[in-house]
Design a protein around this motif. Structure first.
Motif, PDB file in Angstrom:
ATOM      1  N   VAL A 223      -4.803 -11.895   7.251  1.00 19.54           N
ATOM      2  CA  VAL A 223      -3.910 -13.021   6.539  1.00 19.54           C
ATOM      3  C   VAL A 223      -3.184 -14.283   7.120  1.00 19.54           C
ATOM      4  O   VAL A 223      -2.160 -13.679   7.554  1.00 19.54           O
ATOM      5  CB  VAL A 223      -3.367 -12.151   5.275  1.00 19.54           C
ATOM      6  CG1 VAL A 223      -2.635 -13.665   3.760  1.00 19.54           C
ATOM      7  CG2 VAL A 223      -4.000 -11.716   4.666  1.00 19.54           C
ATOM      8  N   PRO A 224      -3.227 -15.473   7.204  1.00 20.70           N
ATOM      9  CA  PRO A 224      -2.771 -16.205   7.825  1.00 20.70           C
ATOM     10  C   PRO A 224      -1.586 -16.844   7.144  1.00 20.70           C
ATOM     11  O   PRO A 224      -1.739 -16.446   5.565  1.00 20.70           O
ATOM     12  CB  PRO A 224      -3.876 -17.469   8.298  1.00 20.70           C
ATOM     13  CG  PRO A 224      -5.520 -16.923   8.385  1.00 20.70           C
ATOM     14  CD  PRO A 224      -4.429 -15.633   6.941  1.00 20.70           C
ATOM     15  N   ALA A 225      -1.106 -17.060   7.385  1.00 19.88           N
ATOM     16  CA  ALA A 225       0.578 -17.384   6.793  1.00 19.88           C
ATOM     17  C   ALA A 225       0.650 -19.084   5.282  1.00 19.88           C
ATOM     18  O   ALA A 225       1.043 -19.191   4.631  1.00 19.88           O
ATOM     19  CB  ALA A 225       1.409 -18.278   7.904  1.00 19.88           C
ATOM     20  N   ASP A 226      -1.223 -19.495   5.903  1.00 19.96           N
ATOM     21  CA  ASP A 226      -0.892 -20.510   4.678  1.00 19.96           C
ATOM     22  C   ASP A 226      -2.341 -20.319   4.123  1.00 19.96           C
ATOM     23  O   ASP A 226      -2.678 -20.676   3.337  1.00 19.96           O
ATOM     24  CB  ASP A 226      -1.667 -22.125   6.102  1.00 19.96           C
ATOM     25  CG  ASP A 226      -2.073 -21.696   6.901  1.00 19.96           C
ATOM     26  OD1 ASP A 226      -2.416 -21.679   6.934  1.00 19.96           O
ATOM     27  OD2 ASP A 226      -2.700 -23.259   7.696  1.00 19.96           O
ATOM     28  N   SER A 227      -2.462 -19.232   3.694  1.00 18.20           N
ATOM     29  CA  SER A 227      -3.884 -19.083   3.310  1.00 18.20           C
ATOM     30  C   SER A 227      -4.038 -18.944   1.592  1.00 18.20           C
ATOM     31  O   SER A 227      -2.753 -18.714   0.911  1.00 18.20           O
ATOM     32  CB  SER A 227      -4.157 -17.542   3.683  1.00 18.20           C
ATOM     33  OG  SER A 227      -3.917 -16.665   3.598  1.00 18.20           O
ATOM     34  N   THR A 228      -4.604 -18.524   1.406  1.00 13.66           N
ATOM     35  CA  THR A 228      -4.734 -18.625  -0.635  1.00 13.66           C
ATOM     36  C   THR A 228      -5.690 -16.780  -0.213  1.00 13.66           C
ATOM     37  O   THR A 228      -7.078 -16.953   0.604  1.00 13.66           O
ATOM     38  CB  THR A 228      -6.016 -19.475  -1.176  1.00 13.66           C
ATOM     39  OG1 THR A 228      -5.162 -20.576  -1.032  1.00 13.66           O
ATOM     40  CG2 THR A 228      -6.355 -18.570  -2.028  1.00 13.66           C
ATOM     41  N   VAL A 229      -5.182 -15.924  -1.036  1.00 13.05           N
ATOM     42  CA  VAL A 229      -5.427 -14.858  -1.107  1.00 13.05           C
ATOM     43  C   VAL A 229      -6.037 -14.076  -2.128  1.00 13.05           C
ATOM     44  O   VAL A 229      -5.676 -15.163  -3.644  1.00 13.05           O
ATOM     45  CB  VAL A 229      -4.430 -13.536  -0.259  1.00 13.05           C
ATOM     46  CG1 VAL A 229      -4.213 -13.677   1.414  1.00 13.05           C
ATOM     47  CG2 VAL A 229      -3.118 -13.498  -1.562  1.00 13.05           C
ATOM     48  N   VAL A 230      -6.597 -13.325  -2.548  1.00 13.03           N
ATOM     49  CA  VAL A 230      -7.738 -12.320  -3.492  1.00 13.03           C
ATOM     50  C   VAL A 230      -6.887 -11.242  -3.712  1.00 13.03           C
ATOM     51  O   VAL A 230      -7.040  -9.743  -2.572  1.00 13.03           O
ATOM     52  CB  VAL A 230      -9.523 -12.699  -3.432  1.00 13.03           C
ATOM     53  CG1 VAL A 230      -9.547 -11.832  -4.981  1.00 13.03           C
ATOM     54  CG2 VAL A 230      -9.624 -14.295  -3.308  1.00 13.03           C
ATOM     55  N   ILE A 231      -6.221 -11.179  -4.392  1.00 11.42           N
ATOM     56  CA  ILE A 231      -4.784  -9.386  -4.368  1.00 11.42           C
ATOM     57  C   ILE A 231      -4.931  -9.028  -6.000  1.00 11.42           C
ATOM     58  O   ILE A 231      -5.404  -9.647  -6.889  1.00 11.42           O
ATOM     59  CB  ILE A 231      -3.909 -10.249  -4.523  1.00 11.42           C
ATOM     60  CG1 ILE A 231      -3.177 -11.366  -5.297  1.00 11.42           C
ATOM     61  CG2 ILE A 231      -3.742 -10.314  -3.048  1.00 11.42           C
ATOM     62  CD1 ILE A 231      -1.598 -10.776  -5.266  1.00 11.42           C
ATOM     63  N   HIS A 232      -5.293  -7.452  -5.800  1.00 14.32           N
ATOM     64  CA  HIS A 232      -5.015  -7.021  -7.579  1.00 14.32           C
ATOM     65  C   HIS A 232      -3.459  -6.087  -7.204  1.00 14.32           C
ATOM     66  O   HIS A 232      -2.979  -6.194  -6.240  1.00 14.32           O
ATOM     67  CB  HIS A 232      -5.812  -5.965  -7.470  1.00 14.32           C
ATOM     68  CG  HIS A 232      -6.542  -5.814  -8.397  1.00 14.32           C
ATOM     69  ND1 HIS A 232      -6.854  -6.261  -9.705  1.00 14.32           N
ATOM     70  CD2 HIS A 232      -8.229  -5.452  -8.605  1.00 14.32           C
ATOM     71  CE1 HIS A 232      -7.539  -6.139 -10.603  1.00 14.32           C
ATOM     72  NE2 HIS A 232      -8.937  -5.684  -9.702  1.00 14.32           N
ATOM     73  N   VAL A 255      -6.298 -15.713  -7.336  1.00 15.81           N
ATOM     74  CA  VAL A 255      -6.885 -15.835  -6.328  1.00 15.81           C
ATOM     75  C   VAL A 255      -4.908 -16.970  -6.315  1.00 15.81           C
ATOM     76  O   VAL A 255      -5.043 -17.911  -7.311  1.00 15.81           O
ATOM     77  CB  VAL A 255      -7.731 -16.554  -6.484  1.00 15.81           C
ATOM     78  CG1 VAL A 255      -8.115 -17.867  -5.384  1.00 15.81           C
ATOM     79  CG2 VAL A 255      -8.640 -15.999  -6.549  1.00 15.81           C
ATOM     80  N   ALA A 256      -4.574 -17.362  -5.128  1.00 17.84           N
ATOM     81  CA  ALA A 256      -3.023 -17.391  -5.025  1.00 17.84           C
ATOM     82  C   ALA A 256      -2.928 -17.449  -3.511  1.00 17.84           C
ATOM     83  O   ALA A 256      -3.375 -17.226  -2.560  1.00 17.84           O
ATOM     84  CB  ALA A 256      -1.955 -16.417  -5.263  1.00 17.84           C
ATOM     85  N   ALA A 257      -2.235 -19.276  -3.375  1.00 18.13           N
ATOM     86  CA  ALA A 257      -1.376 -20.151  -2.000  1.00 18.13           C
ATOM     87  C   ALA A 257      -0.666 -18.594  -2.106  1.00 18.13           C
ATOM     88  O   ALA A 257       0.158 -18.559  -2.521  1.00 18.13           O
ATOM     89  CB  ALA A 257      -1.766 -21.088  -2.496  1.00 18.13           C
ATOM     90  N   GLY A 271       0.091 -11.895   8.010  1.00 19.31           N
ATOM     91  CA  GLY A 271      -0.352 -10.715   8.797  1.00 19.31           C
ATOM     92  C   GLY A 271      -0.599  -9.119   9.267  1.00 19.31           C
ATOM     93  O   GLY A 271      -1.449  -8.796   9.401  1.00 19.31           O
ATOM     94  N   GLN A 272      -1.339  -9.452   7.329  1.00 15.81           N
ATOM     95  CA  GLN A 272      -1.966  -7.758   7.195  1.00 15.81           C
ATOM     96  C   GLN A 272      -3.100  -7.957   6.643  1.00 15.81           C
ATOM     97  O   GLN A 272      -3.263  -9.289   6.735  1.00 15.81           O
ATOM     98  CB  GLN A 272      -0.908  -7.346   5.308  1.00 15.81           C
ATOM     99  CG  GLN A 272      -0.452  -7.057   5.483  1.00 15.81           C
ATOM    100  CD  GLN A 272       0.826  -5.829   6.256  1.00 15.81           C
ATOM    101  OE1 GLN A 272       0.221  -5.006   6.715  1.00 15.81           O
ATOM    102  NE2 GLN A 272       1.836  -6.010   6.405  1.00 15.81           N
ATOM    103  N   THR A 273      -3.973  -7.171   7.262  1.00 21.67           N
ATOM    104  CA  THR A 273      -5.235  -6.560   7.063  1.00 21.67           C
ATOM    105  C   THR A 273      -5.646  -7.302   5.682  1.00 21.67           C
ATOM    106  O   THR A 273      -5.651  -6.239   4.866  1.00 21.67           O
ATOM    107  CB  THR A 273      -6.401  -6.194   8.073  1.00 21.67           C
ATOM    108  OG1 THR A 273      -5.923  -4.615   7.340  1.00 21.67           O
ATOM    109  CG2 THR A 273      -5.471  -6.900   9.430  1.00 21.67           C
ATOM    110  N   VAL A 274      -6.971  -7.771   5.617  1.00 21.24           N
ATOM    111  CA  VAL A 274      -8.436  -7.387   4.127  1.00 21.24           C
ATOM    112  C   VAL A 274      -8.468  -5.861   4.441  1.00 21.24           C
ATOM    113  O   VAL A 274      -8.783  -5.611   5.122  1.00 21.24           O
ATOM    114  CB  VAL A 274      -9.310  -8.292   4.280  1.00 21.24           C
ATOM    115  CG1 VAL A 274      -9.683  -8.256   2.832  1.00 21.24           C
ATOM    116  CG2 VAL A 274      -8.491  -9.862   3.937  1.00 21.24           C
ATOM    117  N   GLY A 275      -8.833  -5.661   2.999  1.00 24.56           N
ATOM    118  CA  GLY A 275      -8.255  -3.643   2.524  1.00 24.56           C
ATOM    119  C   GLY A 275      -7.629  -3.125   2.713  1.00 24.56           C
ATOM    120  O   GLY A 275      -7.213  -1.939   2.298  1.00 24.56           O
TER     121      GLY A 275
END
Length: 312
Positions: A223-232, A255-257, A271-275
């Protein structure tokens, strides 16, 4: 987060700010939910290839008392599950008049994230659940499953809606990483069969700084510092041991920046990984600060159990 025209399509979708259920884990091979094909959806003619805008025609008025779905182009990717977040390209039409209400480019530039849970209008959920990534479908949405009366879009109470949708991408339904050993003193996370987390606070003093525990390490991209992530996630107030917000309660990942999240949570995710799945303790100065916000009293220490499902 998306242009206004896109928000029209997801009018039933509530993307709440991070302030303050049915299972998404059914077997891919046995997915049998969602709308069936019917006489109305079979009247929608669609031509064109994936990756380009389709040509769509149907007789008017086209009405249906049930939401129906017909496959236009078969997909070869994973099946889409109830409660999963997907990215789609779509066109929307008034079935009575034939008027185009929203037209997508179908080249990726107008893709929309949709959570197929309780916060999304029923017709979209029924129309897309159990499709496959790479599939194109025609959906005729019954009036009671749609957007309701909308004067701006000139949708009446008896108007069915017609959609042509490409399933571009499906995000993880839950964290699928390898389990990790977590340091003593952090809150514990216990999972229901569908992945819904419960947070168990440890005995002892409340932490005063940011604490991050990696519960599962995913194999996806960082996860880049400037990304938008999908999270539960589930958010808990340490004081009082009460949940103030949970996306699991509505089967609707967010979905959140990262810049829109509390600073401590954004730092933990970077810096964490998807999954991956994390437990994060956020002190007040890295959370919501001294002011009360919705269900979060001022000066609260927060605890999050977070699944990283993807990067949008």
């Amino acid at each position: 987060m998306r242009k206004a025209s896109a928000l029209i399509i997801t009018a039933g979708l509530v993307m709440t700010a991070l302030t303050a259920c049915a299972s998404p884990g059914s077997a891919q091979a046995s997915c049998d939910a969602g709308a069936a094909s019917g006489p109305a959806s079979k009247l929608v003619t669609v031509t064109g290839n994936l990756g380009s805008a389709p040509a769509v025609s149907f007789p008017t008025p086209l009405k249906s008392s049930t939401t129906q779905r017909s496959e236009i182009i078969a997909g070869s990717g994973q099946r889409v599950l109830p409660g999963q977040m997907v990215s789609v390209e779509l066109n929307l039409y008034n079935g009575t008049t034939g008027a185009a209400l929203q037209l997508g480019a179908f080249d990726g530039s107008t893709a929309l994230p949709l959570a197929l849970g309780d916060t999304t209008i029923a017709g979209l959920v029924d129309g897309l659940v159990c499709t496959r990534v790479g599939e194109r479908v025609a959906v005729v949405m019954a009036p009671e499953d749609g957007l309701g009366v909308n004067d701006q879009l000139q949708i009446g109470a008896t108007d069915s809606l017609v959609l042509v949708v490409d399933i571009v991408k499906a995000f993880l339904p839950r964290a699928d990483g390898e389990e990790q050993a977590v340091a003593n003193g952090l809150p514990a996370v216990v999972l229901d069969a569908d992945g819904t987390p419960g947070i168990v606070l440890p005995s002892g003093d409340m932490p005063t700084g940011l604490e991050v525990g990696l519960l599962k390490k995913g194999a996806g991209e960082k996860v880049p510092a400037d990304s938008t992530v999908v999270i539960h996630y589930t958010g808990l107030l340490w004081a009082g041991d009460t949940v103030f917000e949970s996306t699991w309660a509505t089967r609707s990942p967010r979905v959140a920046a990262l810049g829109d999240l509390p600073e401590g949570l954004a730092t933990a995710l970077t810096g964490q990984t998807v999954g991956s799945q994390l437990v994060v303790v956020v002190p007040p100065d890295l959370g919501f600060g001294p002011e009360t916000q919705d269900k979060v009293p001022g000066g609260s220490t927060l605890v999050y159990a977070v699944d990283i499902l993807g990067i949008d």
